[in-house]
Design an enzyme around this catalytic site. Structure first.
Site, PDB file in Angstrom:
ATOM      1  N   HIS A  10       4.860  -4.933  -5.783  1.00  0.00           N
ATOM      2  CA  HIS A  10       6.189  -4.688  -6.206  1.00  0.00           C
ATOM      3  C   HIS A  10       6.454  -5.382  -7.437  1.00  0.00           C
ATOM      4  O   HIS A  10       6.458  -4.776  -8.965  1.00  0.00           O
ATOM      5  CB  HIS A  10       7.305  -4.778  -5.028  1.00  0.00           C
ATOM      6  N   GLU A  11       6.415  -6.724  -7.375  1.00  0.00           N
ATOM      7  CA  GLU A  11       6.723  -7.874  -8.835  1.00  0.00           C
ATOM      8  C   GLU A  11       5.174  -7.682  -9.796  1.00  0.00           C
ATOM      9  O   GLU A  11       5.397  -7.681 -10.971  1.00  0.00           O
ATOM     10  CB  GLU A  11       6.397  -9.354  -8.158  1.00  0.00           C
TER      11      GLU A  11
ATOM     12  N   HIS B 216       5.888  -5.251 -12.221  1.00  0.00           N
ATOM     13  CA  HIS B 216       6.779  -5.441 -13.890  1.00  0.00           C
ATOM     14  C   HIS B 216       6.359  -6.990 -14.228  1.00  0.00           C
ATOM     15  O   HIS B 216       6.159  -6.476 -15.407  1.00  0.00           O
ATOM     16  CB  HIS B 216       8.285  -6.714 -13.279  1.00  0.00           C
TER      17      HIS B 216
END
Length: 462
Positions: free
Chosen positions: A22-23, A26
Protein backbone atom coordinates in the site's frame (compact mmCIF):
# COMPACT_ATOMS: atom_id res chain seq x y z
CA UNK A 1 1.08 -22.65 21.85
CA UNK A 2 2.11 -23.62 18.32
CA UNK A 3 -1.26 -22.44 16.96
CA UNK A 4 -0.87 -19.10 18.74
CA UNK A 5 2.63 -18.57 17.33
CA UNK A 6 1.41 -19.52 13.84
CA UNK A 7 -1.43 -16.98 14.08
CA UNK A 8 0.86 -14.21 15.31
CA UNK A 9 3.54 -14.98 12.71
CA UNK A 10 1.06 -15.21 9.83
CA UNK A 11 -0.70 -12.02 10.96
CA UNK A 12 2.54 -10.01 11.19
CA UNK A 13 3.68 -11.32 7.80
CA UNK A 14 0.33 -10.50 6.17
CA UNK A 15 0.11 -7.01 7.67
CA UNK A 16 3.74 -6.22 6.80
CA UNK A 17 3.32 -7.32 3.17
CA UNK A 18 0.00 -5.50 2.66
CA UNK A 19 1.15 -2.29 4.34
CA UNK A 20 4.42 -2.35 2.38
CA UNK A 21 2.51 -2.74 -0.89
CA UNK A 22 0.00 0.00 0.00
CA UNK A 23 2.69 2.49 1.02
CA UNK A 24 4.80 1.57 -1.99
CA UNK A 25 1.91 2.76 -4.16
CA UNK A 26 2.15 6.23 -2.58
CA UNK A 27 5.97 6.10 -2.75
CA UNK A 28 6.22 5.00 -6.39
CA UNK A 29 3.70 7.50 -7.77
CA UNK A 30 5.14 10.35 -5.66
CA UNK A 31 8.58 9.70 -7.13
CA UNK A 32 7.11 9.58 -10.66
CA UNK A 33 5.39 12.92 -10.01
CA UNK A 34 8.66 14.54 -8.96
CA UNK A 35 7.88 14.77 -5.23
CA UNK A 36 10.76 14.25 -2.81
CA UNK A 37 10.15 11.32 -0.46
CA UNK A 38 11.78 11.74 2.96
CA UNK A 39 10.73 8.47 4.61
CA UNK A 40 9.10 5.16 3.69
CA UNK A 41 8.02 3.44 6.91
CA UNK A 42 6.38 0.12 7.68
CA UNK A 43 4.93 0.55 11.17
CA UNK A 44 4.72 3.47 13.56
CA UNK A 45 6.76 4.56 16.55
CA UNK A 46 10.42 3.92 17.32
CA UNK A 47 12.44 2.66 14.33
CA UNK A 48 13.75 -0.89 14.78
CA UNK A 49 15.71 -0.74 11.53
CA UNK A 50 16.57 2.19 9.26
CA UNK A 51 18.58 2.71 6.11
CA UNK A 52 19.18 5.77 3.92
CA UNK A 53 19.45 5.31 0.18
CA UNK A 54 19.26 7.13 -3.17
CA UNK A 55 20.05 10.65 -4.32
CA UNK A 56 17.47 12.06 -1.89
CA UNK A 57 18.78 9.93 0.99
CA UNK A 58 15.28 8.59 1.60
CA UNK A 59 14.91 6.84 4.97
CA UNK A 60 13.60 3.26 4.75
CA UNK A 61 12.24 2.29 8.17
CA UNK A 62 10.75 -0.72 9.96
CA UNK A 63 9.12 0.63 13.14
CA UNK A 64 7.95 -0.94 16.41
CA UNK A 65 4.15 -0.80 15.98
CA UNK A 66 3.24 -2.91 12.91
CA UNK A 67 -0.39 -1.76 12.56
CA UNK A 68 0.15 0.70 9.73
CA UNK A 69 2.73 2.66 7.81
CA UNK A 70 3.34 5.95 6.06
CA UNK A 71 5.26 7.79 3.36
CA UNK A 72 6.60 11.17 4.48
CA UNK A 73 7.05 13.64 1.63
CA UNK A 74 8.63 17.06 1.45
CA UNK A 75 5.88 19.52 2.47
CA UNK A 76 6.00 23.21 3.43
CA UNK A 77 3.19 22.66 5.95
CA UNK A 78 5.42 20.36 7.98
CA UNK A 79 8.66 22.32 7.99
CA UNK A 80 10.88 24.76 6.20
CA UNK A 81 11.78 23.83 2.62
CA UNK A 82 14.86 25.08 0.80
CA UNK A 83 14.08 27.39 -2.15
CA UNK A 84 15.76 25.09 -4.65
CA UNK A 85 13.48 22.21 -3.57
CA UNK A 86 10.16 24.04 -3.26
CA UNK A 87 9.04 22.65 -6.63
CA UNK A 88 9.41 19.13 -5.20
CA UNK A 89 7.15 19.76 -2.18
CA UNK A 90 3.89 17.79 -2.11
CA UNK A 91 1.78 20.83 -1.28
CA UNK A 92 3.10 22.66 -4.37
CA UNK A 93 1.89 19.96 -6.77
CA UNK A 94 -1.23 20.47 -8.92
CA UNK A 95 -4.33 18.80 -7.49
CA UNK A 96 -4.26 16.12 -10.22
CA UNK A 97 -0.85 14.90 -9.03
CA UNK A 98 -1.89 14.99 -5.38
CA UNK A 99 -4.96 12.90 -6.22
CA UNK A 100 -2.80 10.40 -8.12
CA UNK A 101 -0.32 10.07 -5.22
CA UNK A 102 -3.03 9.59 -2.58
CA UNK A 103 -5.16 7.21 -4.68
CA UNK A 104 -2.14 5.04 -5.50
CA UNK A 105 -2.10 3.34 -2.09
CA UNK A 106 -5.59 1.80 -2.31
CA UNK A 107 -5.04 1.12 -6.03
CA UNK A 108 -1.95 -0.95 -5.21
CA UNK A 109 -4.03 -2.92 -2.68
CA UNK A 110 -6.41 -3.92 -5.50
CA UNK A 111 -3.47 -4.75 -7.80
CA UNK A 112 -1.97 -6.94 -5.08
CA UNK A 113 -5.31 -8.77 -4.70
CA UNK A 114 -5.50 -9.42 -8.45
CA UNK A 115 -2.04 -11.00 -8.49
CA UNK A 116 -2.71 -12.96 -5.27
CA UNK A 117 -5.89 -14.44 -6.76
CA UNK A 118 -4.14 -15.11 -10.08
CA UNK A 119 -1.32 -17.01 -8.35
CA UNK A 120 -3.88 -18.89 -6.27
CA UNK A 121 -5.69 -20.13 -9.40
CA UNK A 122 -2.42 -20.98 -11.18
CA UNK A 123 -1.37 -23.11 -8.19
CA UNK A 124 -4.88 -24.58 -7.98
CA UNK A 125 -7.57 -24.29 -5.32
CA UNK A 126 -8.55 -27.62 -3.75
CA UNK A 127 -12.25 -27.89 -3.04
CA UNK A 128 -15.35 -30.02 -2.84
CA UNK A 129 -17.68 -30.44 -5.81
CA UNK A 130 -20.88 -28.37 -5.34
CA UNK A 131 -23.20 -31.32 -4.89
CA UNK A 132 -26.41 -30.64 -2.98
CA UNK A 133 -27.06 -32.70 0.14
CA UNK A 134 -30.23 -32.35 2.19
CA UNK A 135 -32.98 -30.11 0.77
CA UNK A 136 -35.56 -29.10 3.35
CA UNK A 137 -39.18 -29.65 2.30
CA UNK A 138 -41.33 -26.54 1.75
CA UNK A 139 -38.19 -24.42 1.41
CA UNK A 140 -37.25 -22.01 -1.39
CA UNK A 141 -34.86 -24.55 -2.95
CA UNK A 142 -37.33 -27.45 -2.64
CA UNK A 143 -40.24 -25.48 -4.09
CA UNK A 144 -38.03 -24.41 -7.02
CA UNK A 145 -37.29 -28.07 -7.81
CA UNK A 146 -33.74 -28.61 -6.50
CA UNK A 147 -33.16 -32.04 -5.00
CA UNK A 148 -30.40 -33.94 -3.20
CA UNK A 149 -27.49 -35.08 -5.44
CA UNK A 150 -27.99 -32.20 -7.88
CA UNK A 151 -24.65 -30.63 -8.76
CA UNK A 152 -24.55 -26.85 -9.17
CA UNK A 153 -22.68 -26.20 -12.43
CA UNK A 154 -23.56 -22.51 -12.93
CA UNK A 155 -24.92 -19.59 -10.92
CA UNK A 156 -26.32 -16.76 -13.06
CA UNK A 157 -24.38 -18.20 -16.00
CA UNK A 158 -21.04 -18.30 -14.13
CA UNK A 159 -19.41 -21.78 -13.91
CA UNK A 160 -18.96 -23.08 -10.35
CA UNK A 161 -16.30 -25.76 -9.91
CA UNK A 162 -16.26 -25.96 -6.11
CA UNK A 163 -18.56 -25.16 -3.20
CA UNK A 164 -16.35 -22.14 -2.52
CA UNK A 165 -17.06 -20.61 -5.91
CA UNK A 166 -20.75 -21.61 -5.74
CA UNK A 167 -21.17 -19.91 -2.35
CA UNK A 168 -19.53 -16.71 -3.53
CA UNK A 169 -21.58 -16.49 -6.72
CA UNK A 170 -24.83 -17.23 -4.88
CA UNK A 171 -24.09 -14.64 -2.19
CA UNK A 172 -23.12 -12.05 -4.79
CA UNK A 173 -26.32 -12.71 -6.75
CA UNK A 174 -28.54 -12.70 -3.65
CA UNK A 175 -27.22 -9.30 -2.55
CA UNK A 176 -27.66 -7.74 -5.99
CA UNK A 177 -30.85 -9.37 -7.28
CA UNK A 178 -34.29 -10.54 -6.18
CA UNK A 179 -33.57 -14.07 -7.43
CA UNK A 180 -30.72 -16.49 -8.10
CA UNK A 181 -30.65 -18.54 -11.31
CA UNK A 182 -29.00 -21.90 -10.68
CA UNK A 183 -28.10 -24.48 -13.30
CA UNK A 184 -27.71 -28.04 -12.01
CA UNK A 185 -26.95 -31.50 -13.29
CA UNK A 186 -27.49 -34.87 -11.71
CA UNK A 187 -24.13 -35.70 -10.10
CA UNK A 188 -24.54 -39.33 -11.24
CA UNK A 189 -23.86 -38.16 -14.82
CA UNK A 190 -20.30 -37.21 -13.86
CA UNK A 191 -18.73 -33.84 -14.64
CA UNK A 192 -15.48 -34.59 -16.45
CA UNK A 193 -16.90 -32.85 -19.53
CA UNK A 194 -19.35 -30.24 -18.26
CA UNK A 195 -20.09 -28.92 -21.76
CA UNK A 196 -21.88 -32.16 -22.68
CA UNK A 197 -23.76 -32.71 -19.43
CA UNK A 198 -27.53 -32.19 -19.51
CA UNK A 199 -28.56 -29.47 -17.10
CA UNK A 200 -31.71 -27.93 -15.63
CA UNK A 201 -32.28 -24.32 -14.59
CA UNK A 202 -34.07 -23.15 -11.46
CA UNK A 203 -34.86 -19.66 -10.21
CA UNK A 204 -34.68 -19.14 -6.44
CA UNK A 205 -36.53 -16.02 -5.19
CA UNK A 206 -34.56 -14.30 -2.39
CA UNK A 207 -36.37 -10.96 -1.98
CA UNK A 208 -38.02 -12.21 1.23
CA UNK A 209 -34.64 -12.89 2.90
CA UNK A 210 -33.15 -10.02 4.90
CA UNK A 211 -29.73 -8.68 3.90
CA UNK A 212 -28.22 -9.84 7.19
CA UNK A 213 -29.60 -13.37 6.77
CA UNK A 214 -28.29 -13.49 3.20
CA UNK A 215 -24.80 -12.77 4.47
CA UNK A 216 -24.98 -14.91 7.61
CA UNK A 217 -26.99 -17.98 6.60
CA UNK A 218 -28.05 -17.90 2.95
CA UNK A 219 -28.06 -21.69 2.51
CA UNK A 220 -30.18 -22.18 5.62
CA UNK A 221 -32.71 -19.63 4.35
CA UNK A 222 -32.79 -21.33 0.94
CA UNK A 223 -33.26 -24.72 2.59
CA UNK A 224 -30.31 -26.56 1.09
CA UNK A 225 -27.03 -27.88 2.44
CA UNK A 226 -23.84 -29.12 0.77
CA UNK A 227 -23.55 -32.87 0.47
CA UNK A 228 -21.32 -34.34 3.16
CA UNK A 229 -20.34 -37.98 3.58
CA UNK A 230 -21.51 -39.54 6.81
CA UNK A 231 -19.03 -38.71 9.56
CA UNK A 232 -18.76 -41.23 12.42
CA UNK A 233 -19.62 -39.88 15.87
CA UNK A 234 -16.03 -40.15 17.08
CA UNK A 235 -14.50 -37.38 19.17
CA UNK A 236 -11.56 -35.56 17.61
CA UNK A 237 -9.94 -32.39 18.89
CA UNK A 238 -11.43 -31.14 22.19
CA UNK A 239 -11.36 -27.55 23.43
CA UNK A 240 -9.34 -27.10 26.63
CA UNK A 241 -12.20 -25.18 28.27
CA UNK A 242 -15.10 -27.09 26.71
CA UNK A 243 -17.74 -29.26 28.39
CA UNK A 244 -16.58 -32.42 26.56
CA UNK A 245 -13.11 -32.46 28.13
CA UNK A 246 -14.41 -31.17 31.47
CA UNK A 247 -16.98 -33.97 31.77
CA UNK A 248 -14.59 -36.78 30.87
CA UNK A 249 -14.74 -37.34 27.11
CA UNK A 250 -11.47 -38.11 25.33
CA UNK A 251 -10.34 -37.87 21.69
CA UNK A 252 -11.17 -41.17 19.99
CA UNK A 253 -14.30 -41.84 22.06
CA UNK A 254 -17.13 -43.18 19.90
CA UNK A 255 -20.60 -41.93 20.85
CA UNK A 256 -23.06 -44.85 20.91
CA UNK A 257 -26.18 -43.31 22.46
CA UNK A 258 -27.50 -40.37 24.48
CA UNK A 259 -30.26 -40.96 27.06
CA UNK A 260 -31.01 -44.24 25.31
CA UNK A 261 -31.24 -42.67 21.83
CA UNK A 262 -28.91 -44.31 19.31
CA UNK A 263 -26.41 -41.95 17.67
CA UNK A 264 -25.81 -42.95 14.04
CA UNK A 265 -23.28 -40.31 13.00
CA UNK A 266 -21.73 -36.95 13.92
CA UNK A 267 -24.66 -34.96 12.50
CA UNK A 268 -27.10 -36.80 14.77
CA UNK A 269 -24.78 -36.17 17.73
CA UNK A 270 -24.60 -32.44 16.94
CA UNK A 271 -28.40 -32.22 16.84
CA UNK A 272 -28.64 -33.81 20.29
CA UNK A 273 -25.99 -31.49 21.76
CA UNK A 274 -27.46 -28.32 20.24
CA UNK A 275 -30.93 -29.25 21.53
CA UNK A 276 -29.67 -29.77 25.11
CA UNK A 277 -28.21 -26.51 26.52
CA UNK A 278 -27.65 -26.91 30.27
CA UNK A 279 -29.23 -30.40 30.29
CA UNK A 280 -27.22 -33.34 31.66
CA UNK A 281 -27.05 -36.19 29.13
CA UNK A 282 -26.29 -39.83 29.94
CA UNK A 283 -23.89 -40.61 27.09
CA UNK A 284 -22.86 -44.16 26.27
CA UNK A 285 -19.41 -44.32 24.67
CA UNK A 286 -16.96 -46.87 23.35
CA UNK A 287 -13.35 -46.30 24.44
CA UNK A 288 -10.51 -48.67 23.59
CA UNK A 289 -13.02 -51.46 22.89
CA UNK A 290 -14.85 -51.01 26.21
CA UNK A 291 -18.31 -49.50 26.75
CA UNK A 292 -18.65 -46.79 29.39
CA UNK A 293 -21.03 -43.99 30.41
CA UNK A 294 -20.34 -40.26 30.79
CA UNK A 295 -22.59 -37.57 32.28
CA UNK A 296 -22.26 -34.65 29.88
CA UNK A 297 -23.80 -31.17 30.29
CA UNK A 298 -23.57 -28.97 27.17
CA UNK A 299 -22.92 -25.30 27.90
CA UNK A 300 -25.62 -22.82 26.80
CA UNK A 301 -24.62 -20.55 23.93
CA UNK A 302 -26.58 -17.52 22.72
CA UNK A 303 -26.95 -17.39 18.92
CA UNK A 304 -29.14 -15.55 16.43
CA UNK A 305 -31.40 -18.63 16.36
CA UNK A 306 -31.74 -18.84 20.15
CA UNK A 307 -29.87 -20.73 22.88
CA UNK A 308 -28.08 -23.92 21.81
CA UNK A 309 -25.82 -26.43 23.52
CA UNK A 310 -22.06 -26.54 22.94
CA UNK A 311 -19.41 -28.97 24.21
CA UNK A 312 -16.26 -27.73 22.43
CA UNK A 313 -15.51 -30.75 20.26
CA UNK A 314 -14.66 -31.52 16.64
CA UNK A 315 -15.16 -34.88 14.94
CA UNK A 316 -12.24 -37.14 14.18
CA UNK A 317 -10.99 -35.97 10.76
CA UNK A 318 -12.49 -37.86 7.83
CA UNK A 319 -11.16 -37.39 4.31
CA UNK A 320 -13.71 -36.70 1.59
CA UNK A 321 -13.91 -39.47 -1.05
CA UNK A 322 -11.79 -38.81 -4.13
CA UNK A 323 -14.83 -38.54 -6.38
CA UNK A 324 -16.08 -35.55 -4.33
CA UNK A 325 -12.79 -33.64 -4.40
CA UNK A 326 -11.71 -31.33 -7.21
CA UNK A 327 -9.22 -28.57 -8.00
CA UNK A 328 -10.13 -25.21 -9.52
CA UNK A 329 -7.12 -24.35 -11.68
CA UNK A 330 -6.56 -22.13 -14.72
CA UNK A 331 -3.85 -21.13 -17.19
CA UNK A 332 -1.86 -17.97 -16.41
CA UNK A 333 -4.00 -15.62 -18.50
CA UNK A 334 -7.30 -17.17 -17.42
CA UNK A 335 -6.13 -17.00 -13.80
CA UNK A 336 -5.23 -13.32 -14.22
CA UNK A 337 -8.68 -12.56 -15.70
CA UNK A 338 -10.36 -14.51 -12.89
CA UNK A 339 -8.25 -12.53 -10.40
CA UNK A 340 -9.61 -9.27 -11.83
CA UNK A 341 -13.20 -10.56 -11.64
CA UNK A 342 -12.77 -11.87 -8.07
CA UNK A 343 -11.18 -8.60 -6.92
CA UNK A 344 -14.07 -6.63 -8.39
CA UNK A 345 -16.65 -8.95 -6.82
CA UNK A 346 -15.05 -8.81 -3.38
CA UNK A 347 -14.66 -5.02 -3.59
CA UNK A 348 -18.35 -4.58 -4.39
CA UNK A 349 -19.30 -7.07 -1.66
CA UNK A 350 -17.16 -5.27 0.93
CA UNK A 351 -18.63 -1.89 -0.04
CA UNK A 352 -22.16 -3.29 0.13
CA UNK A 353 -21.53 -4.74 3.59
CA UNK A 354 -20.21 -1.41 4.86
CA UNK A 355 -23.24 0.35 3.38
CA UNK A 356 -25.60 -2.18 4.95
CA UNK A 357 -23.93 -1.67 8.34
CA UNK A 358 -24.40 2.10 8.04
CA UNK A 359 -28.14 1.80 7.26
CA UNK A 360 -28.63 -0.92 9.88
CA UNK A 361 -29.45 -3.82 7.56
CA UNK A 362 -26.40 -5.76 8.80
CA UNK A 363 -25.24 -5.94 12.41
CA UNK A 364 -21.98 -4.19 13.36
CA UNK A 365 -21.11 -7.48 15.09
CA UNK A 366 -19.72 -8.53 11.70
CA UNK A 367 -16.92 -5.98 12.12
CA UNK A 368 -13.61 -7.71 12.92
CA UNK A 369 -10.40 -6.44 14.50
CA UNK A 370 -6.79 -7.65 14.67
CA UNK A 371 -7.53 -10.62 16.96
CA UNK A 372 -10.02 -12.18 14.54
CA UNK A 373 -7.80 -11.35 11.57
CA UNK A 374 -4.81 -12.96 13.31
CA UNK A 375 -6.89 -16.08 14.01
CA UNK A 376 -7.85 -16.39 10.34
CA UNK A 377 -4.28 -15.65 9.28
CA UNK A 378 -3.02 -18.60 11.32
CA UNK A 379 -5.80 -20.90 10.12
CA UNK A 380 -5.34 -20.08 6.43
CA UNK A 381 -1.54 -20.31 6.67
CA UNK A 382 -1.84 -23.81 8.13
CA UNK A 383 -4.28 -24.83 5.35
CA UNK A 384 -1.77 -24.20 2.55
CA UNK A 385 -0.65 -21.59 0.02
CA UNK A 386 -3.92 -21.20 -1.99
CA UNK A 387 -5.98 -20.58 1.16
CA UNK A 388 -3.45 -18.10 2.55
CA UNK A 389 -3.31 -16.26 -0.79
CA UNK A 390 -7.10 -15.95 -0.72
CA UNK A 391 -6.88 -14.52 2.81
CA UNK A 392 -4.22 -12.00 1.73
CA UNK A 393 -6.35 -10.94 -1.26
CA UNK A 394 -9.48 -10.44 0.88
CA UNK A 395 -7.64 -8.39 3.52
CA UNK A 396 -5.88 -6.34 0.83
CA UNK A 397 -9.25 -5.55 -0.80
CA UNK A 398 -10.68 -4.59 2.59
CA UNK A 399 -7.76 -2.22 3.19
CA UNK A 400 -8.23 -0.70 -0.26
CA UNK A 401 -11.97 -0.16 0.17
CA UNK A 402 -11.69 1.16 3.74
CA UNK A 403 -8.93 3.59 2.79
CA UNK A 404 -11.14 5.04 0.05
CA UNK A 405 -13.96 5.88 2.48
CA UNK A 406 -14.35 9.69 2.74
CA UNK A 407 -13.16 9.81 6.35
CA UNK A 408 -10.51 12.43 7.22
CA UNK A 409 -7.10 10.87 8.03
CA UNK A 410 -7.76 8.09 5.49
CA UNK A 411 -6.79 8.37 1.83
CA UNK A 412 -10.45 8.81 0.96
CA UNK A 413 -10.65 11.82 3.29
CA UNK A 414 -7.74 13.49 1.51
CA UNK A 415 -9.36 12.75 -1.86
CA UNK A 416 -12.54 14.39 -0.56
CA UNK A 417 -10.55 17.52 0.32
CA UNK A 418 -9.08 17.61 -3.18
CA UNK A 419 -12.49 17.22 -4.83
CA UNK A 420 -13.79 20.15 -2.75
CA UNK A 421 -10.72 22.11 -3.84
CA UNK A 422 -11.52 21.41 -7.50
CA UNK A 423 -15.13 22.55 -7.04
CA UNK A 424 -14.43 25.73 -5.03
CA UNK A 425 -11.18 26.62 -6.79
CA UNK A 426 -9.06 26.81 -3.64
CA UNK A 427 -7.89 24.60 -0.80
CA UNK A 428 -9.91 24.19 2.36
CA UNK A 429 -8.48 26.27 5.19
CA UNK A 430 -6.11 24.51 7.59
CA UNK A 431 -8.60 25.23 10.40
CA UNK A 432 -11.41 23.43 8.53
CA UNK A 433 -9.16 20.50 7.66
CA UNK A 434 -8.03 20.23 11.30
CA UNK A 435 -11.63 20.10 12.56
CA UNK A 436 -12.54 17.44 10.00
CA UNK A 437 -9.46 15.42 10.96
CA UNK A 438 -10.56 15.53 14.60
CA UNK A 439 -13.92 14.10 13.52
CA UNK A 440 -12.01 11.44 11.56
CA UNK A 441 -9.95 10.52 14.64
CA UNK A 442 -13.17 10.15 16.65
CA UNK A 443 -14.82 7.95 13.99
CA UNK A 444 -11.76 5.72 13.56
CA UNK A 445 -11.36 5.46 17.34
CA UNK A 446 -14.97 4.31 17.71
CA UNK A 447 -14.53 1.76 14.90
CA UNK A 448 -11.36 0.38 16.52
CA UNK A 449 -13.04 0.08 19.93
CA UNK A 450 -16.03 -1.69 18.36
CA UNK A 451 -13.76 -4.05 16.39
CA UNK A 452 -11.76 -4.92 19.53
CA UNK A 453 -15.00 -5.45 21.47
CA UNK A 454 -16.30 -7.85 18.80
CA UNK A 455 -12.96 -9.71 18.83
CA UNK A 456 -13.00 -10.13 22.60
CA UNK A 457 -16.69 -11.13 22.57
CA UNK A 458 -15.97 -13.85 19.97
CA UNK A 459 -12.94 -14.99 21.95
CA UNK A 460 -14.87 -15.36 25.21
CA UNK A 461 -18.37 -16.35 24.10
CA UNK A 462 -17.70 -17.72 20.62
Amino acid sequence: MTGFLTSVGAFLFAIAVLIAFHEYGHFWVARRCGVKVLRYSIGFGKPLWMRRSGDDQTEYVVAAIPLGGYVKMLDEREGEVAKEEVHRAFNRQPVSKRIAIVAAGPLFNFIFAIFAYALMYVVGVPGIKPIVGEVKEQSIAFDAGIRANDEIVKVDGVPTVTWGSARMEMLQSALQNDSITIEVSDSSQGTSDRANVKTRKFVLPVSSISTEDKQAKLFTELGLQPFRPSIPAVMGKLSADGAALRDGLHPGDKILSSDGQQISDWEAWVKVVRASPGKTLNVEIERAGLVDNVQLTPEPLETQDGVIGRIGALPEPVEYPKELRTIEQYSVWSAFYTGIVKTWQMSVLTLKMIGNMIVGEVSVKNLSGPITIATYAGYTASEGLPTFLSFLAIVSISLGVLNLLPIPLLDGGHLLFYLVEIVKGSELSEKTQLKMQQVGILLLGCLMILAFYNDIHRLIWG
